[in-house]
Structure formats: C-alpha cells, structure tokens
Enzyme design. Sequence first.
Site, PDB file in Angstrom:
ATOM      1  CD  GLN A  87      67.126  20.399  -9.539  1.00 51.99           C
ATOM      2  OE1 GLN A  87      66.219  20.954 -10.163  1.00 51.99           O
ATOM      3  NE2 GLN A  87      67.536  19.178  -9.848  1.00 51.99           N
ATOM      4  CB  CYS A 140      71.029  11.733  -6.150  1.00 55.36           C
ATOM      5  SG  CYS A 140      71.049  10.777  -7.655  1.00 55.36           S
ATOM      6  CE  LYS A 151      70.275  18.293 -12.698  1.00 59.04           C
ATOM      7  NZ  LYS A 151      69.469  17.081 -12.460  1.00 59.04           N
ATOM      8  CG  HIS A 190      72.492  15.621  -6.207  1.00 62.09           C
ATOM      9  ND1 HIS A 190      73.539  14.916  -6.743  1.00 62.09           N
ATOM     10  CD2 HIS A 190      71.409  15.308  -6.947  1.00 62.09           C
ATOM     11  CE1 HIS A 190      73.098  14.215  -7.778  1.00 62.09           C
ATOM     12  NE2 HIS A 190      71.807  14.435  -7.922  1.00 62.09           N
ATOM     13  CG  ASP A 227      74.394  21.556  -6.512  1.00 61.26           C
ATOM     14  OD1 ASP A 227      73.973  21.946  -7.613  1.00 61.26           O
ATOM     15  OD2 ASP A 227      74.257  20.388  -6.093  1.00 61.26           O
TER      16      ASP A 227
HETATM   17  C1  LIG Z   1      70.987  19.707  -6.727  1.00 66.49           C
HETATM   18  C2  LIG Z   1      71.730  18.891  -7.730  1.00 66.49           C
HETATM   19  N1  LIG Z   1      73.058  18.860  -7.709  1.00 66.49           N
HETATM   20  C3  LIG Z   1      73.759  18.159  -8.603  1.00 66.49           C
HETATM   21  C4  LIG Z   1      73.164  17.406  -9.565  1.00 66.49           C
HETATM   22  C5  LIG Z   1      74.016  16.615 -10.518  1.00 66.49           C
HETATM   23  O1  LIG Z   1      73.880  17.090 -11.801  1.00 66.49           O
HETATM   24  P1  LIG Z   1      74.548  16.299 -13.020  1.00 66.49           P
HETATM   25  O2  LIG Z   1      74.104  14.876 -12.881  1.00 66.49           O
HETATM   26  O3  LIG Z   1      73.976  16.970 -14.221  1.00 66.49           O
HETATM   27  O4  LIG Z   1      76.017  16.462 -12.904  1.00 66.49           O
HETATM   28  C6  LIG Z   1      71.775  17.393  -9.634  1.00 66.49           C
HETATM   29  C7  LIG Z   1      71.095  16.567 -10.654  1.00 66.49           C
HETATM   30  O5  LIG Z   1      70.337  15.677 -10.385  1.00 66.49           O
HETATM   31  C8  LIG Z   1      71.043  18.154  -8.694  1.00 66.49           C
HETATM   32  O6  LIG Z   1      69.712  18.157  -8.722  1.00 66.49           O
END
Ligand SMILES: Cc1ncc(COP(=O)(O)O)c(C=O)c1O
Lengths: 125, 408
Positions: B202, B365, B225, B122, B199
């Site tokens: 998910q 993203c 999430k 992401h 990270d």
């Molecule tokens: C794999 C992953 N990393 C990071 C994020 C970023 O999360 P947040 O926008 O809640 O900080 C997301 C959210 O879309 C994600 O799916």
Amino acid sequence: MDIYRDTIIELYKTPLNKRRIEEADITHSGANVTCGDRVRIYLKLDKAGSEGVIGDASFEGEGCAISIAMASLLTEELKGVRVDEVLKWDQETLFDLLGTEVGATRIKCALLPLETIQKGLTGAA
Amino acid sequence: MAAATALLNLKKDFPLLVNEPTLVYLDSASTALKPRAVIEAVEEYYTNYSANVHRGLYDLSERATAAYEGAREKVRTFIHAGSSREIIFTSGTTASINLVALSWGRSMLKRDDEIILSILDHHSNIVPWQLLAKDIGCKLKFIDCDSKGRLKLDQLSKLLSRRTKLIALSHVSNALGTINQLTTLTQKAHAIGAKVLIDAAQSVPHMPLNVEHLNCDFLAFSGHKLGGPTGIGVLYAKEELLKQMPPVFGGGDMIREVHTDHSSWNDLPWKFEAGTPPIAQAIGLGAAIDYYAKIGMSKVRAHEHALTEYALKKLAELPGLTIYGPADAAEQSGVISFTLEGVHPHDISSLLNEEKIAIRAGHHCCMPLMDRLKIPATARVSFGVYNSTEDIDRLIEGLKKVQKIFKV
Ligand SMILES: Cc1ncc(COP(=O)(O)O)c(C=O)c1O
C-alpha cells in the site's frame, strides 16, 4: 436494489423473534466471516403435537439488513412447520419470503440464517 | 480549497473510466485501474513478440528478454535499489512474503526464535509466519496500535529480545491507511541483528519510496495495485541475504547445471524465478512504473493527500459517521475506513453500488485488527490518481441516500 424496501429496513431495525429461548431444544451458531455476520438460532420442538414440529424459533446476532431481516422472516415462518419440511427449504424459499431475489454478491447474507438452522437441525437429529 | 493545485486530472488515461464515465471507483487499495499505456504494452507483447525469455536464439526471444529484464531495471530505479540482482519477480505481495518465509525463514530460523509483526497487518503478512512458526516452533509477537490505528512503536523495546530475528510489518495499513514510520524501528532491529521485512503493497503505489533510505532487508509489493497487471509482484531483498538463501521452487531458468544427482543454481535474481515467468505481466508493470514515474510519486502523494483531506472533512460532517484510523491526511494514505450508525457496512456498499460507486466493505483481510478495534467490519474508500473531488461529492450524496433509506 429491490431488497432495501421499507419492510426489510423495518425488520432490520426492529427484528422479530430476536431473543433467546432458555429451554431451546436446539441452538446453533453460524457466521459469514467475510462480512462479519453472526447468528445464533434457538429452536423449540413442539412435543405435544406430532413429533418434530417446530414450536418456537428465535435468533440472536449481528449483521447486515439482509441477514437480520431474513432471520426475522425465517424464524416467524418456521413455527408449526415439520422438521423434514424445513430441511427441504432452499434459496427459492428465501426469495419467496423476501419477495425478491438476492444477487450473487449478497446471497451469502441471505443464506446464513437458513444454513444455520438446517445445520442445527441435522446436527441434533 | 487551498490544496486544489495539487490535484491531478488523469481520468482520460484510464480506458475503464472513459468507457464508464459515470463510475466512481473508490477501491484502489484493493486493485488499481490500469492506464492505457499498460494495456498497450501488454497487447504489444502478445501481438508482436510473445516469445519466451532467456532461451530462444532468435530475435523475438531477444526482444522479449530485453523487455522483461528492462522491466526489472525499471523496478530497481523506481524503488532505488542498488542492483537489479536484488529485484525478484513473483506473482504478488503474498508470494513475495511467502518466499521469504519459506527460504530465509526455514533456513535461518530455529525453534524459539521470535518474529515481530503488527496488529495492523494484512493476513498475507501474518499467515505465512504462522505456518513457519508451526513448522519450526518459532514465536510470533504483535506490535499493538492505539484507538486511532497508530502503531505503538514505543512498545518495541519491550518486544525486542535477543531471540528476535525478524520484524515484518506493513508500511501503510490497507484497512485504515495509517502510514507507519519505520526508520527508528529498522535501526533498533538492526542494532540487535534482526532483519526487517516491509509489506509495501500500500505504499509503493502511493508515495515516493527508497529502499536504501528505509534500509529494510526485504520489501514486497504487488504490480496490480500500481496499475500493472495481476499476477506480477516484486520481492526486493539485500543481495547478501539472497546469496545465502536457498531457492524455494526448482525448475527451468533457476539452475545453472542439472545432473541426475545434483544441480547448481543460476545467478541472482534468476535463482528465485523457476519456470517461465509472468512475461507480459512484468512488461505491463514496467509500463505502469513509467506512467507513475512520469507523473512523479511526490505529485501522486500530494494529489491523494488533497483528496483525503477533502474527504475526511466531508465525511466528518455526516451525522453518525465514525472514522477508524488517524483521521488526519498527514498521517494516512488515501484510505479511509468508516462505519455509519444503524447501517451495516455491507448494506452501505450494496446501496452505493446502485449509485455506481464502488467501495469495499468487510474486514479487509485484517481480522486481528477488526478484533482489536472491536468491530466486525468497516466500509472503506481508497483513492488513486484518477479520483477527483467530484467522486467524493458523489460518495457523500450516496451516503446521505443510504441514511435516508435506513432512516438514520
Ligand atoms: C497491505 C497489504 N499486504 C498484502 C496484500 C496482498 O497483496 P496480493 O493479494 O496482491 O498478494 C495486500 C492486498 O490486499 C495489502 O493491502
């Protein structure tokens, strides 16, 4: 949504003016990064008539039905129009051409071709 | 259907679905719907004890502090961390990763050090490292994936060098659902003295997770999430690292003593939590964790596995539909990315919206991944505990209608 009428789908599948103009006076590219829509517009100014009238217009690119149909309709509508007129066109002009309004979630798709044309025109002017 | 026994039936726990019974919500990877228990916990805080934490010498503040720190303890148990000193509340995954880059990255890395990321990541696990790289002159390398969106982990030995200081990558791809197997990667990283950041945005909401088994050095996830409020997230980090790391934000709560010429820092984890924290949000996250822990994360995974298997089978029957990602429920979480020939993903999403089906379309993203797969965008459906096979049937009907409108 009213936008997905047969005429729009037709323009998406068989767009008008989807070609390159080799001897274009103005070419300009634009993109909506969030959607992955990209267009490149080609404008040929009609020097024979009054200065600053668009003689021919075309585009290339990929995108959703709204942006491609919009690019088709716009390039068609542009022919024979004065540059200063085109610079005044806005969202309402687009809704008239489409025959319907476009909601907030998709307005960027509808605006991309016009914005690209206007940026090309002002950049070149 | 053999897997039917694995399916949960929880729509009634989610007020939004009770109020909107015809809605088919298939965008949980973006943000999850909130169970009633979370909304009630937040309301209870605001209604009956909305005091600040760690300061007031009165009952309400004591209650708020107990609830806030209680939420931290729930997080610790949920991800099996050794100590609550290792659980830092942030505003989300993005903030957690940036915190590591700004604190650990800036203080520990030098020019020409290397960080390994993955092409599946992401933007929030790419851009903070790009900013750091620009700042201190370190280098970024990417683990590639195959055409099915599976990481080519066999490339790792070639990418690792004695300059590698960190491997940071997603546990589960938000764009394709790929579940990355990280045990060997972590061992290899540690063997050369590099740290590992996961990270887990998910994965934490969708499967059992144990930071001690993963043996990662840092792990980040978002509360929203997992059915918690927005504005709350977690950074887990090993205590020995947190001790060495300097604070990033200065202010109240993170200090022990402040003088005009110097200050000293509070204990862990508060050293990294400057200012009034997101109290209601942390309490809400605690309630979300209680909700999921009561179901059991293995059951959550089994439910979403069954839905994914069902959806993959149904989607594959549609002509002109291409699935991006493993296309195997054993290898992916409840996330499925696809395209339909002759229809742009945004048009799919707009037309499904007409049928009250909420899905995502775009690059999710993950622009480097889209470039790698040579596609501008995909349509993506993602499941949560509240989804059912009926939701997937509605999706399939919706997609058939899209194909009819586009005459494909
Ligand atoms: C794999 C992953 N990393 C990071 C994020 C970023 O999360 P947040 O926008 O809640 O900080 C997301 C959210 O879309 C994600 O799916």
